[in-house]
Write an enzyme that holds these catalytic residues in place. Structure first.
Site, PDB file in Angstrom:
ATOM      1  N   LYS A 116       0.692  -1.298   0.097  1.00 47.59           N
ATOM      2  CA  LYS A 116      -0.110   0.037  -0.049  1.00 47.59           C
ATOM      3  C   LYS A 116       0.878   1.358   0.027  1.00 47.59           C
ATOM      4  O   LYS A 116       0.376   2.251  -0.487  1.00 47.59           O
ATOM      5  CB  LYS A 116      -0.959   0.033   1.318  1.00 47.59           C
ATOM      6  CG  LYS A 116      -1.859  -1.369   1.518  1.00 47.59           C
ATOM      7  CD  LYS A 116      -2.759  -1.642  -0.030  1.00 47.59           C
ATOM      8  CE  LYS A 116      -3.276  -2.976   0.042  1.00 47.59           C
ATOM      9  NZ  LYS A 116      -3.974  -3.289  -1.388  1.00 47.59           N
ATOM     10  N   GLU A 200      -1.034   8.138   7.417  1.00 46.03           N
ATOM     11  CA  GLU A 200      -1.830   9.110   6.950  1.00 46.03           C
ATOM     12  C   GLU A 200      -2.601  10.129   8.003  1.00 46.03           C
ATOM     13  O   GLU A 200      -2.775   9.660   8.979  1.00 46.03           O
ATOM     14  CB  GLU A 200      -2.870   8.514   6.170  1.00 46.03           C
ATOM     15  CG  GLU A 200      -2.569   7.525   4.796  1.00 46.03           C
ATOM     16  CD  GLU A 200      -3.703   6.762   4.100  1.00 46.03           C
ATOM     17  OE1 GLU A 200      -4.639   7.015   4.504  1.00 46.03           O
ATOM     18  OE2 GLU A 200      -3.270   6.239   3.214  1.00 46.03           O
ATOM     19  N   HIS A 235     -15.132  -3.764   8.989  1.00 44.39           N
ATOM     20  CA  HIS A 235     -14.522  -3.440   7.828  1.00 44.39           C
ATOM     21  C   HIS A 235     -15.078  -4.216   7.032  1.00 44.39           C
ATOM     22  O   HIS A 235     -14.578  -4.540   5.710  1.00 44.39           O
ATOM     23  CB  HIS A 235     -12.971  -3.758   8.100  1.00 44.39           C
ATOM     24  CG  HIS A 235     -12.186  -2.720   8.909  1.00 44.39           C
ATOM     25  ND1 HIS A 235     -12.289  -1.311   8.471  1.00 44.39           N
ATOM     26  CD2 HIS A 235     -11.529  -2.814  10.051  1.00 44.39           C
ATOM     27  CE1 HIS A 235     -11.585  -0.580   9.783  1.00 44.39           C
ATOM     28  NE2 HIS A 235     -11.370  -1.787  10.448  1.00 44.39           N
ATOM     29  N   ARG A 292      -9.397  -6.719  -8.855  1.00 44.12           N
ATOM     30  CA  ARG A 292     -10.056  -8.175  -8.991  1.00 44.12           C
ATOM     31  C   ARG A 292     -11.499  -7.624  -9.249  1.00 44.12           C
ATOM     32  O   ARG A 292     -12.058  -6.448  -9.126  1.00 44.12           O
ATOM     33  CB  ARG A 292     -10.260  -8.698  -7.596  1.00 44.12           C
ATOM     34  CG  ARG A 292     -10.594  -7.836  -6.708  1.00 44.12           C
ATOM     35  CD  ARG A 292     -10.921  -8.623  -5.208  1.00 44.12           C
ATOM     36  NE  ARG A 292     -11.692  -7.902  -4.338  1.00 44.12           N
ATOM     37  CZ  ARG A 292     -11.203  -6.920  -3.392  1.00 44.12           C
ATOM     38  NH1 ARG A 292      -9.860  -7.068  -3.365  1.00 44.12           N
ATOM     39  NH2 ARG A 292     -11.770  -6.351  -2.658  1.00 44.12           N
TER      40      ARG A 292
HETATM   41  C1  MV4 Z   1      -9.063   5.699   6.601  1.00 43.03           C
HETATM   42  C2  MV4 Z   1      -9.938   6.135   7.391  1.00 43.03           C
HETATM   43  C3  MV4 Z   1      -9.838   7.720   7.825  1.00 43.03           C
HETATM   44  N1  MV4 Z   1      -8.498   8.339   7.485  1.00 43.03           N
HETATM   45  N2  MV4 Z   1      -8.002   6.421   6.157  1.00 43.03           N
HETATM   46  C4  MV4 Z   1     -10.850   1.289   6.553  1.00 43.03           C
HETATM   47  C5  MV4 Z   1     -10.971   0.467   5.249  1.00 43.03           C
HETATM   48  C6  MV4 Z   1      -9.880   0.671   4.669  1.00 43.03           C
HETATM   49  N3  MV4 Z   1      -9.938   0.262   3.299  1.00 43.03           N
HETATM   50  C7  MV4 Z   1      -9.365   2.045   4.869  1.00 43.03           C
HETATM   51  N4  MV4 Z   1     -10.166   2.619   6.249  1.00 43.03           N
HETATM   52  C8  MV4 Z   1     -10.118   3.544   6.604  1.00 43.03           C
HETATM   53  N5  MV4 Z   1      -9.118   4.299   6.053  1.00 43.03           N
HETATM   54  C9  MV4 Z   1      -7.697   7.546   6.507  1.00 43.03           C
HETATM   55  N6  MV4 Z   1      -6.596   8.348   6.200  1.00 43.03           N
HETATM   56  C10 MV4 Z   1     -10.966   5.727   7.956  1.00 43.03           C
HETATM   57  C11 MV4 Z   1     -11.062   4.154   7.506  1.00 43.03           C
HETATM   58  C12 MV4 Z   1     -12.270   3.451   8.161  1.00 43.03           C
HETATM   59  C13 MV4 Z   1     -11.749   2.975   9.490  1.00 43.03           C
HETATM   60  C14 MV4 Z   1     -10.570   3.155  10.130  1.00 43.03           C
HETATM   61  C15 MV4 Z   1     -10.256   2.272  11.564  1.00 43.03           C
HETATM   62  C16 MV4 Z   1     -11.452   1.963  12.062  1.00 43.03           C
HETATM   63  C17 MV4 Z   1     -12.615   1.904  11.358  1.00 43.03           C
HETATM   64  C18 MV4 Z   1     -12.860   2.037  10.033  1.00 43.03           C
HETATM   65  C19 MV4 Z   1     -14.128   2.267   9.367  1.00 43.03           C
HETATM   66  C20 MV4 Z   1     -14.235   2.838   8.278  1.00 43.03           C
HETATM   67  C21 MV4 Z   1     -13.391   3.486   7.568  1.00 43.03           C
END
Ligand code: MV4
Length: 448
Positions: A116, A200, A235, A292
């Site tokens: 990533k 980030e 998630h 995918r």
């Molecule tokens: C984030 C974020 C906030 N800020 N990145 C969760 C799934 C993955 N694909 C990316 N995710 C997130 N990335 C930044 N820079 C919020 C999420 C996020 C999340 C993060 C921690 C705990 C629960 C979450 C639920 C949804 C999205």
């Protein structure tokens, strides 16, 4: 066209791919584990081969055996579905070394998006907006502190080899950073065997909006609009829709162009998805690229009339994309509910068992992509996704009403499912108003 395709998957996606093959006049080869002898995908395929015991590591991930079956059956191509081996560059290489076509992207593109932090660096160079943060791994707490104070708190630490939310840690101030950094590094090593982490800026109340792309082997790349996938639990997405209530034609064009640039920058081919995180001011940032077909692809199909799985097969065969960007037109609205064998009274834990009664809904605009049938037993070995219910309407409200009616008229007995959750979610004022943030499941409970 291919005469015979092996489907290296199970459940609803294997059935979905088999359906596309049948519609194209292609013979299908299923693989199955000992737990899946009576599974629906085995019954649907023209031929089926046992590949190993129930645990995935010995069956659906058993590369040697799957290649052997492909050769033995005379399959010219392998469709991996999603999960299992779909994003494994070593598998793609093995398939190709055996003179078999992989129905998916080239292994280099998959490799490039697998790490990533590397993906962020590539996207930055390609001019695709990324969340403020590092494009190099963070190797010490001191470095983490320095970066975090530059970008400003809150920050989120992520595993480079991860994705999909596993191992992520939020730090709201410097005091929280030490524990978050150590935890993230530890989890990254434990889950992915790679302790590399990056930082980030943490985006509050984000939406998860992704763009579908299609790219052929001749340099043609288009996007097929967005899907809004913000409604998730642990998630795992549970409800998706297209189009998003917040994406205007102008924003769609900008996000679409960014997704096409992302695909071009890695010489992508086949179907892929560029995930963006969208903040409350509608700024969008690249998160990850999924190399995918995705679970939620039907909402794109239902609103564009484009069969993404058939295009995957045609592209893999070497055909040119016969679609231009201007041919992609949005018609109406589609909502997908993932029907899981989960027990709502036990914190939505998987609920395996025998399906003693099963009646799917009918009606205008309703599509069911199922991987199960009445009388079959759901085992505890794999993902508990039973089926996807997709409702199309001329507008969001029509799709929503059709979906609620479809959910209400579904009968599943013998196992617990999350259908009740879906009815509650789709009836909730926050959903009706389109306030679908990634915090939706929590927001719903805390409402008023
Ligand atoms: C984030 C974020 C906030 N800020 N990145 C969760 C799934 C993955 N694909 C990316 N995710 C997130 N990335 C930044 N820079 C919020 C999420 C996020 C999340 C993060 C921690 C705990 C629960 C979450 C639920 C949804 C999205």
């Amino acid at each position: 066209m291919f005469k015979k395709v092996l489907v290296a998957n199970r459940g609803e996606i294997a059935c979905r791919v088999i359906r596309a093959c049948k519609e194209m006049g292609i013979r299908t080869v299923a693989i199955y584990s000992e737990a899946d002898k009576e599974a629906l995908h085995v019954k649907m395929a023209d031929e089926a081969y046992l590949v190993g015991p129930a645990p995935s590591a010995q069956s659906y991930l058993n590369i040697d055996r799957i290649i052997e079956v492909a050769r033995e059956s005379g399959s010219e191509a392998i469709h991996p579905g999603y999960g299992f081996l779909a994003e494994n560059p070593a598998f793609i290489e093995r398939v190709e070394q055996n003179g078999i076509v992989f129905i998916g992207p080239n292994s280099e593109a998959v490799k490039a998006m697998g790490l990533k932090v590397e993906a962020r660096r590539i996207m930055k160079s390609a001019g695709v907006p990324i969340v403020p943060g590092t494009v190099d791994p963070i190797s010490s707490l001191d470095e983490a502190k320095k970066v975090a104070s530059e970008i400003g708190y809150p920050v989120i630490l992520k595993a480079s080899a991860g994705g999909g939310g596993i191992g992520m840690q939020i730090a709201r101030d410097e005091a929280e950073l030490e524990q978050a950094f150590n935890m993230c590094q530890k989890r990254a090593q434990a889950y992915f065997g790679d302790p590399t982490v990056y930082i980030e800026k943490y985006i509050e109340k984000p939406r998860h909006i992704e763009i579908q792309v299609l790219a052929d082997k001749h340099g043609n790349v288009i996007h097929v609009n967005e899907r809004e996938c913000s409604i998730q639990r642990r998630h795992q997405k549970v409800i998706e829709e297209a189009p998003s209530t917040v994406v205007t034609p102008e924003l769609r064009k900008r996000m679409g162009e960014a997704a096409v640039a992302a695909a071009r920058s890695i010489n992508y081919d086949n179907a892929g998805t560029v995930e963006f995180i969208v903040d409350p001011n509608l700024n969008f940032y690249f998160l990850e690229m999924n190399t995918r077909i995705q679970v939620e692809h039907p909402v794109t199909e239902m609103t564009t009339g484009i069969d993404l799985v058939k295009w995957q097969i045609r592209i893999a065969y070497g055909e040119k994309l016969a679609l231009r960007q201007e041919d992609v037109v949005i018609n109406g609205h589609a909502i997908e509910c993932r029907i899981y064998a989960e027990d709502p009274d036990k914190n939505f834990m998987p609920s395996p068992g025998k399906i003693t009664k099963l009646v799917w809904p009918q009606g205008e605009g309703i599509r069911i992509d199922a991987g199960v049938y009445e009388g079959w037993s759901v085992t505890p070995y794999y993902d508990p996704l039973l089926a996807k219910m997709i409702a199309w309407g001329k507008d969001r409200e029509e799709a929503r009403i059709r979906m609620i009616n479809a959910l209400r008229s579904t009968v599943i007995e013998g196992i617990k499912t999350n259908i009740g959750f879906h009815i509650g979610a789709l009836s909730h004022p926050l959903f009706i108003e389109g306030k679908t943030y990634t915090t939706f499941v929590e927001d719903m409970k805390n409402y008023k």
